[in-house]
Design a protein around this motif. Structure first.
Motif, PDB file in Angstrom:
ATOM      1  N   TYR A  19      43.563  20.004  -2.547  1.00  0.00           N
ATOM      2  CA  TYR A  19      43.628  19.323  -3.837  1.00  0.00           C
ATOM      3  C   TYR A  19      44.553  19.985  -4.848  1.00  0.00           C
ATOM      4  CZ  TYR A  19      39.686  16.969  -1.802  1.00  0.00           C
ATOM      5  OH  TYR A  19      38.896  16.256  -0.951  1.00  0.00           O
ATOM      6  N   LEU A 104      42.994  14.429  -8.128  1.00  0.00           N
ATOM      7  CA  LEU A 104      42.998  13.109  -7.477  1.00  0.00           C
ATOM      8  C   LEU A 104      43.576  12.036  -8.393  1.00  0.00           C
ATOM      9  CD1 LEU A 104      39.564  13.180  -5.616  1.00  0.00           C
ATOM     10  CD2 LEU A 104      41.852  13.307  -4.608  1.00  0.00           C
ATOM     11  N   VAL A 105      43.265  12.112  -9.661  1.00  0.00           N
ATOM     12  CA  VAL A 105      43.820  11.151 -10.616  1.00  0.00           C
ATOM     13  C   VAL A 105      45.337  11.303 -10.680  1.00  0.00           C
ATOM     14  CG1 VAL A 105      43.953  10.541 -13.070  1.00  0.00           C
ATOM     15  CG2 VAL A 105      41.724  10.889 -11.989  1.00  0.00           C
ATOM     16  N   LYS A 107      47.307  12.463  -8.373  1.00  0.00           N
ATOM     17  CA  LYS A 107      47.897  11.998  -7.118  1.00  0.00           C
ATOM     18  C   LYS A 107      47.943  10.475  -7.037  1.00  0.00           C
ATOM     19  CE  LYS A 107      46.623  15.771  -4.026  1.00  0.00           C
ATOM     20  NZ  LYS A 107      45.791  16.137  -2.879  1.00  0.00           N
ATOM     21  N   SER A 108      47.013   9.810  -7.720  1.00  0.00           N
ATOM     22  CA  SER A 108      46.964   8.353  -7.636  1.00  0.00           C
ATOM     23  C   SER A 108      47.951   7.691  -8.595  1.00  0.00           C
ATOM     24  CB  SER A 108      45.552   7.842  -7.921  1.00  0.00           C
ATOM     25  OG  SER A 108      45.210   8.066  -9.276  1.00  0.00           O
ATOM     26  N   CYS A 109      48.559   8.477  -9.443  1.00  0.00           N
ATOM     27  CA  CYS A 109      49.538   7.962 -10.395  1.00  0.00           C
ATOM     28  C   CYS A 109      50.884   7.830  -9.704  1.00  0.00           C
ATOM     29  CB  CYS A 109      49.648   8.923 -11.573  1.00  0.00           C
ATOM     30  SG  CYS A 109      50.913   8.467 -12.760  1.00  0.00           S
ATOM     31  N   TRP A 110      51.367   6.628  -9.560  1.00  0.00           N
ATOM     32  CA  TRP A 110      52.639   6.438  -8.879  1.00  0.00           C
ATOM     33  C   TRP A 110      53.688   5.816  -9.803  1.00  0.00           C
ATOM     34  CZ3 TRP A 110      48.316   3.541  -7.886  1.00  0.00           C
ATOM     35  CH2 TRP A 110      48.386   2.207  -8.208  1.00  0.00           C
ATOM     36  N   CYS A 148      53.004  11.284 -14.063  1.00  0.00           N
ATOM     37  CA  CYS A 148      53.343  11.961 -12.817  1.00  0.00           C
ATOM     38  C   CYS A 148      54.445  12.990 -13.050  1.00  0.00           C
ATOM     39  CB  CYS A 148      53.781  10.951 -11.765  1.00  0.00           C
ATOM     40  SG  CYS A 148      52.491   9.772 -11.354  1.00  0.00           S
TER      41      CYS A 148
END
Length: 186
Positions: A19, A104-105, A107-110, A148
């Motif tokens: 993580y 995790l938040v 990583k989910s931002c693209w 990001c």
């Protein structure tokens, strides 16, 4: 006591590796430092079990009531964890929950995220290209930021939209909301 420290260190090492993107933490390092006398197969079994437990806690973003129920079920399960390991996992989660959640938040931002949204309605008066007078329009100001990006640079997007187009967008958003609500009920 030494076994407890090794177990907590293994959990922390897996979190750093998975993580927090700490590339210095490898399975070989964890095995050699924490469980040097354990056969490779047994270490990988424990490591896999720990990684799955952390993943279950992280994906669910478990609060401490959920965590207690989850750990109790893991203790009762055949081939599960011991009561001592349960206490260690609880201690680990109290320390790492927020940081793992943030990871995790992130990583989910693209793409860019909406930071602020402002709008107002005006009446459009006559222009050189258009003779429509007193047509209502919405003036929208979106402040977006790329979370990001390490710098988190934000910028503003401004545009005008006529009532019919705005109605279309609102209708589309209601359809998306309905689809998401139906999906979440499954």
């Amino acid at each position: 006591m030494e076994e407890d420290r090794s177990y907590l260190s293994l959990l922390t090492g897996i979190a750093r590796q998975t993580y927090y993107q700490d590339t210095e933490i490898t399975d070989d390092l964890l095995k050699n430092e924490l469980y040097p006398n354990l056969p490779e197969e047994e270490f990988m079994r424990i490591r896999h079990q720990c990684a799955n437990l952390i993943k279950s806690m992280a994906v669910s973003d478990m609060d401490f009531n959920q965590l207690e129920a989850f750990l109790t079920s893991q203790v009762k399960r055949k081939g599960g964890i011991t009561n001592e390991q349960s206490k260690i996992l609880s201690k680990f989660w109290k320390t790492h929950k927020a940081k793992i959640h943030s990871s995790l938040v992130a990583k989910s931002c693209w793409n860019q995220t909406l930071k602020d949204f402002r709008w107002r309605t005006d009446l459009k008066s006559c222009t050189k290209d258009n003779n429509d007078v007193n047509v209502p329009i919405a003036i929208v100001d979106l402040e977006v930021e790329n979370k990001c990006d390490e710098n988190q640079v934000s910028h503003s997007i401004k545009f005008e939209i006529e009532k019919e187009k705005l109605d279309d967008i609102v209708s589309s958003l209601k359809e998306v909301e309905l689809i998401l609500n139906n999906y979440c009920k499954k």
